[in-house]
Design a protein around this motif. Structure first.
Motif, PDB file in Angstrom:
ATOM      1  N   SER A 288       2.934  -0.337   6.180  1.00  0.00           N
ATOM      2  CA  SER A 288       3.767  -0.068   5.009  1.00  0.00           C
ATOM      3  C   SER A 288       4.051   1.425   4.883  1.00  0.00           C
TER       4      SER A 288
ATOM      5  N   SER B 298       5.417  11.171   0.422  1.00  0.00           N
ATOM      6  CA  SER B 298       5.566   9.970   1.238  1.00  0.00           C
ATOM      7  C   SER B 298       4.205   9.565   1.775  1.00  0.00           C
TER       8      SER B 298
ATOM      9  N   THR C 262      -0.327  -2.277 -10.364  1.00  0.00           N
ATOM     10  CA  THR C 262      -0.965  -1.230  -9.573  1.00  0.00           C
ATOM     11  C   THR C 262      -2.475  -1.295  -9.695  1.00  0.00           C
TER      12      THR C 262
ATOM     13  N   VAL D  84       0.884   8.632  -1.144  1.00  0.00           N
ATOM     14  CA  VAL D  84       1.417   8.755  -2.504  1.00  0.00           C
ATOM     15  C   VAL D  84       0.284   8.596  -3.521  1.00  0.00           C
ATOM     16  N   THR D  85      -0.786   7.934  -3.117  1.00  0.00           N
ATOM     17  CA  THR D  85      -1.998   7.854  -3.940  1.00  0.00           C
ATOM     18  C   THR D  85      -2.430   9.227  -4.423  1.00  0.00           C
TER      19      THR D  85
ATOM     20  N   ARG E 266       0.838  -1.192   0.000  1.00  0.00           N
ATOM     21  CA  ARG E 266       0.000   0.000   0.000  1.00  0.00           C
ATOM     22  C   ARG E 266       0.876   1.246   0.000  1.00  0.00           C
ATOM     23  N   THR E 267       0.508   2.221  -0.793  1.00  0.00           N
ATOM     24  CA  THR E 267       1.327   3.428  -0.926  1.00  0.00           C
ATOM     25  C   THR E 267       0.937   4.537   0.031  1.00  0.00           C
TER      26      THR E 267
ATOM     27  N   THR F 100       0.952  -0.945  -5.032  1.00  0.00           N
ATOM     28  CA  THR F 100       1.813  -0.915  -6.213  1.00  0.00           C
ATOM     29  C   THR F 100       3.211  -1.416  -5.880  1.00  0.00           C
TER      30      THR F 100
ATOM     31  N   LEU G  49       5.902   2.489  -9.583  1.00  0.00           N
ATOM     32  CA  LEU G  49       6.056   3.860  -9.083  1.00  0.00           C
ATOM     33  C   LEU G  49       7.007   4.652  -9.974  1.00  0.00           C
TER      34      LEU G  49
ATOM     35  N   ALA H  97      12.241   5.723  -5.956  1.00  0.00           N
ATOM     36  CA  ALA H  97      11.085   5.234  -5.205  1.00  0.00           C
ATOM     37  C   ALA H  97      11.547   4.163  -4.238  1.00  0.00           C
TER      38      ALA H  97
ATOM     39  N   VAL I 143       9.872   1.451  -1.025  1.00  0.00           N
ATOM     40  CA  VAL I 143       8.747   0.951  -0.243  1.00  0.00           C
ATOM     41  C   VAL I 143       9.293   0.040   0.861  1.00  0.00           C
TER      42      VAL I 143
ATOM     43  N   THR J 169       5.856   4.327   1.886  1.00  0.00           N
ATOM     44  CA  THR J 169       6.291   4.553   0.504  1.00  0.00           C
ATOM     45  C   THR J 169       6.798   5.980   0.350  1.00  0.00           C
TER      46      THR J 169
END
Length: 389
Positions: A347, A341, A220, A87-88, A83-84, A274, A279, A362, A364, A349
């Motif tokens: 998680s 970020s 993604t 950053v989504t 999961r980002t 993703t 990314l 990038a 993660v 990212t």
């Protein structure tokens, strides 16, 4: 620097653990970067992490460390997905910007030009009605409150699209007069998502997954816990041992927090899952749009609007700063440092770009409660030093 060679540990890209597209000038940068990432992972007791760097639209280094799933002895590889978090928002901003270019949205229009008051009422500040513009929402100056852990993330709701989620906070008071104060607002991005649904007639989830397909971001998607997602990493948190003097961390699974505490993870505030390669595909799309008016996803002038800093050093869907690192021999030059970020349960990212140098990175990790920003910047410094000598 124009001659690249591809090295892989395995024969097929689907199963590699380490990919390097090597040029002579990047050998030392890769060695130093690999060492500092390994040290950071060890120091912070991170189960697994993946990092990558692109230069001029090509991967120059991608490497995986540690474990995607400790219990089942599954190692991370470069295609591990997490999961980002926030950053989504940068990805959502790209699609909103495209809707602006298509004249479906105008930055400085009132949001009620697109949303009925029955969905989101006109707000007041000190007893007077106020307008909120699309630009204000995108720049975190709309005055809408952010999420709160106990208030918002420990409840179950049955919503079917982003527009329906507005009912949860639509009656809340503003925290500031729109346009006057930077206030990081996750819920503000739900209003943006509802606006997208209104002007397109499509669900937010459909819109975003179509965007990922268009970009070729094949790993993604908008995450749902009930889906079986290939190479999805397990999520972890950490706590100190009972001994207050202990310097050792104890890992814990963050799965329950993710399942019960975030029942709707596919929404605009931070629902994308993703991989690092994807990314970097996204950062390449943005960098190409920044520099090219003919074949970018967005027009250069549109990207520059997204990357123009406002209050809180925030543009629209991106944090915007200056890249100032005298040790990399950039004499009297000031470059932008575009970054974001995201942190969710289990998680973290980080993505970062220097548009003028056409370089991005990038990273993660499948553990919450850590900060990847300094590590990503240190890695970028190694590569910038190589390309600016």
């Amino acid at each position: 620097m124009n001659y690249f060679k591809l090295y892989t540990i395995f024969l097929c890209l689907s199963c590699v653990k380490h990919v390097v597209i090597e040029c002579q000038d990047f050998v030392k940068a890769i060695e130093k970067s690999a060492a500092l990432v390994a040290k950071y992972r060890n120091d912070e007791s991170i189960p697994g992490t993946v990092i990558g760097v692109h230069y001029r639209g090509r991967p120059v280094w991608i490497q995986a460390y540690g474990y995607s799933d400790i219990e089942n002895d599954v190692k991370c590889d470069i295609d591990t997905v997490v999961r980002t978090g926030s950053v989504t928002k940068a990805m959502v901003a790209a699609l909103v910007a495209k809707l602006v270019e298509q004249s479906k949205i105008v930055w400085d229009n009132n949001i009620h030009d697109y949303l009925p008051t029955s969905v989101f009422p006109i707000k007041q500040w000190k007893g007077e009605p106020v307008n909120i513009t699309v630009r204000q929402l995108m720049s975190m100056t709309g005055g809408i409150r952010s999420t709160e852990e106990l208030r918002d993330f420990r409840q179950l709701h049955d919503y079917h699209n982003v527009t329906e989620t507005l009912a949860y906070f639509a009656s809340d008071q503003l925290v500031a007069k729109p346009g006057t104060k930077f206030f990081y607002s996750n819920w503000g991005w739900h209003v943006i998502g509802a606006l997208m649904e209104s002007v397109t007639g499509q669900d937010f989830e459909v819109l975003m997954n179509s965007l990922f397909a268009e970009f070729g971001m094949n790993s993604t998607r908008l995450s749902r816990q009930e889906l079986v997602i290939h190479k999805r990493a397990e999520q972890y948190s950490r706590v100190r041992s009972n001994d207050d003097q202990s310097k050792h961390w104890t890992l814990r699974s963050a799965r329950m927090t993710q399942d019960l505490g975030r029942p709707l993870p596919w929404l605009p505030m931070g629902g994308v899952i993703t991989s690092v390669p994807d990314l970097l595909v996204f950062t390449d799309v943005m960098l190409k749009s920044y520099s090219s008016s003919s074949d970018g996803y967005l027009k250069p002038q549109t990207v520059r609007q997204l990357w123009t800093p406002g209050l809180g050093h925030y543009g629209m869907g991106w944090f915007v700063g200056n890249y100032t690192q005298p040790s990399v021999n950039i004499a009297e030059k000031l470059y932008q440092y575009i970054h974001y970020s995201g942190l969710v349960a289990g998680s973290v990212t980080t993505i970062a770009l220097i548009p003028e140098l056409n370089i991005s990175a990038a990273m993660v990790a499948n553990m919450g409660g850590i900060d990847l920003d300094a590590t990503v910047l240190s890695v970028i410094n190694q590569f910038v030093a190589a390309i600016t000598l």
